[in-house]
Design a protein around this motif. Sequence first.
Motif, PDB file in Angstrom:
ATOM      1  N   ALA A 209       0.817  -1.223   0.000  1.00 43.45           N
ATOM      2  CA  ALA A 209       0.000   0.000   0.000  1.00 43.45           C
ATOM      3  C   ALA A 209       0.846   1.266   0.000  1.00 43.45           C
ATOM      4  N   ASN A 210       2.094   1.164   0.422  1.00 44.35           N
ATOM      5  CA  ASN A 210       2.945   2.354   0.425  1.00 44.35           C
ATOM      6  C   ASN A 210       3.369   2.787  -0.973  1.00 44.35           C
ATOM      7  N   ASP A 211       3.017   2.006  -1.970  1.00 49.54           N
ATOM      8  CA  ASP A 211       3.242   2.460  -3.345  1.00 49.54           C
ATOM      9  C   ASP A 211       2.416   3.710  -3.649  1.00 49.54           C
ATOM     10  N   ALA A 212       1.382   3.946  -2.845  1.00 53.00           N
ATOM     11  CA  ALA A 212       0.487   5.083  -3.083  1.00 53.00           C
ATOM     12  C   ALA A 212       0.871   6.322  -2.273  1.00 53.00           C
ATOM     13  N   ILE A 213       2.055   6.313  -1.636  1.00 60.34           N
ATOM     14  CA  ILE A 213       2.495   7.502  -0.902  1.00 60.34           C
ATOM     15  C   ILE A 213       2.701   8.663  -1.872  1.00 60.34           C
ATOM     16  N   LEU A 214       2.149   9.814  -1.520  1.00 64.44           N
ATOM     17  CA  LEU A 214       2.416  11.034  -2.274  1.00 64.44           C
ATOM     18  C   LEU A 214       3.640  11.742  -1.718  1.00 64.44           C
ATOM     19  N   TYR A 215       3.668  11.930  -0.400  1.00 61.49           N
ATOM     20  CA  TYR A 215       4.798  12.554   0.291  1.00 61.49           C
ATOM     21  C   TYR A 215       4.505  12.533   1.784  1.00 61.49           C
TER      22      TYR A 215
ATOM     23  N   THR B 295      -2.510  20.565  -1.264  1.00 63.26           N
ATOM     24  CA  THR B 295      -2.902  20.779  -2.652  1.00 63.26           C
ATOM     25  C   THR B 295      -3.729  19.595  -3.136  1.00 63.26           C
ATOM     26  N   PRO B 296      -4.939  19.806  -3.607  1.00 65.48           N
ATOM     27  CA  PRO B 296      -5.778  18.682  -4.039  1.00 65.48           C
ATOM     28  C   PRO B 296      -5.157  17.925  -5.219  1.00 65.48           C
ATOM     29  N   THR B 297      -5.283  16.618  -5.191  1.00 60.25           N
ATOM     30  CA  THR B 297      -4.883  15.819  -6.339  1.00 60.25           C
ATOM     31  C   THR B 297      -5.935  15.966  -7.437  1.00 60.25           C
ATOM     32  N   LYS B 298      -5.620  15.467  -8.623  1.00 60.35           N
ATOM     33  CA  LYS B 298      -6.579  15.517  -9.724  1.00 60.35           C
ATOM     34  C   LYS B 298      -7.866  14.792  -9.357  1.00 60.35           C
ATOM     35  N   ALA B 299      -7.739  13.613  -8.731  1.00 57.59           N
ATOM     36  CA  ALA B 299      -8.923  12.850  -8.341  1.00 57.59           C
ATOM     37  C   ALA B 299      -9.761  13.610  -7.317  1.00 57.59           C
TER      38      ALA B 299
ATOM     39  N   ALA C 295      -4.713   5.620  10.530  1.00 54.51           N
ATOM     40  CA  ALA C 295      -5.218   6.134   9.254  1.00 54.51           C
ATOM     41  C   ALA C 295      -6.217   7.247   9.555  1.00 54.51           C
ATOM     42  N   HIS C 296      -6.010   8.398   8.920  1.00 48.23           N
ATOM     43  CA  HIS C 296      -6.902   9.549   9.141  1.00 48.23           C
ATOM     44  C   HIS C 296      -7.108  10.249   7.804  1.00 48.23           C
ATOM     45  N   ASN C 297      -8.277  10.074   7.227  1.00 45.44           N
ATOM     46  CA  ASN C 297      -8.566  10.598   5.887  1.00 45.44           C
ATOM     47  C   ASN C 297      -7.526  10.058   4.899  1.00 45.44           C
TER      48      ASN C 297
ATOM     49  N   THR D 172      -5.698   8.128  -1.825  1.00 46.53           N
ATOM     50  CA  THR D 172      -7.092   8.056  -1.374  1.00 46.53           C
ATOM     51  C   THR D 172      -7.136   7.636   0.091  1.00 46.53           C
ATOM     52  N   PRO D 173      -8.276   7.868   0.779  1.00 38.09           N
ATOM     53  CA  PRO D 173      -8.422   7.363   2.141  1.00 38.09           C
ATOM     54  C   PRO D 173      -8.265   5.848   2.222  1.00 38.09           C
TER      55      PRO D 173
END
Length: 423
Positions: free
Chosen positions: A118-124, A247-251, A206-208, A154-155
């Motif tokens: 799941a850490n493949d989805a880390i943004l920063y 900053t909001p992501t595109k999704a 996990a929070h949001n 995503t959450p």
Amino acid sequence: MRRKHVVAQTVSLFAVAAALAGCTVDGNAVNDSDPAANAVVDVKSLDTGKYPTEPRKPFGEATGDEVVTYDAQRMAQYIVAPFEIDADLTNMGLPMQVLYSTTNVRAVVGDDVANVKANDAILYGYVVSASTPDETIRAGTKRELNNFVTRYITPADATAAANQMADAYLKRPKATTVRVDGMSGSRVISVPGNTNGTTALVSITAHNTYVLFTYYQTTDAQKDQLQPAIKKAVDLQTALIDQFPATPTKAEREARNQPKKQLIMDQNHILIYALPYTDQEIKDAKVKTPNPGNVRAVYGPRSMSFFSSDPPADFRLLNEVGSTANAMDRATVYRAKTPEGAKKIMDTFENSNRARGMKPVPAPPNLPAARCLSEVTQNVTGYWCEVSYGRYVAELVGTDPKDVYQQTSAQYVIFTKADQKAN
């Protein structure tokens, strides 16, 4: 800002300066009544060496990889400081940096925990670390803490990452689940500490779209402090990260039917006035902090305290004088609401640095508005200067006195061209 001064490549020791403040004459502090304190500086007489003397152009919109770096630096102001969790955690240390991916997270939690799918989805993210002062080691009361937040796409990604990291921890020897009152939304795990006679609790929440992580370690004799501190960390961090204007992501924009909004770098117009590193120096990690991602950045009072040798005091002071946006580059620049506030910062930090053993040295030639000190660390002499103009203050550090003087002189010239009404 009174950062710890490590003169070899990890030079720290932040301090700041103020306009119309007491300055130095041959390295000795003078007061405002001294003519040198208010002397008119002939900028043409200053030796600025190879350094630029013009403010940078506005940075404009963050694009590409800049978005991740800039948003993560902004996030730092919304990471709970260790001293806010345990008042004795004032010895700031590593890791303390932007978390770009699992590569950086490994340095905090280890390969097994960081490498979950799941850490493949880390943004920063951003991590900060601290311990009790060194003298507590001898007293047998040492405690230490790592605190970080990572943002996900995503959450659902954040929830999966929290659970997978917690499961990975539980595969380690002697790791056990702990039930803490009031923390039903967190995975709390007891693990052996990193030295004999120590125990640690890990909290993963996990929070949001975020995962909140805290590692808190004490000696076995202090184990009663573990659960209260972990709960406090989660409570504080949950409330604080909710204030972060990510900053909001595109999704996220599409889900909320929001138009794309430009992410403007240096929104407070202060980084343009900091003597800069070159792009190549940052790329080659030839900077004065252990992590290049910490420079070319703007930080608030809380995140500036992460680099301080007296975090609580500096956090209070910067808030008090209204230095809410502070630039960290080759120079570290502060901007108080008033020249009087800048003077207070300058005096406070110089006095503190002197109290911890730094010795006065002459100011740069023809620049009585500067103050300079030095200290010897591991047989290397480090130099620190602060300089001021109007509401702006800056500190410069290095091991070559001529180079530090040139930096200080160039920074002063830049300040003479800075907008004194900027916010």
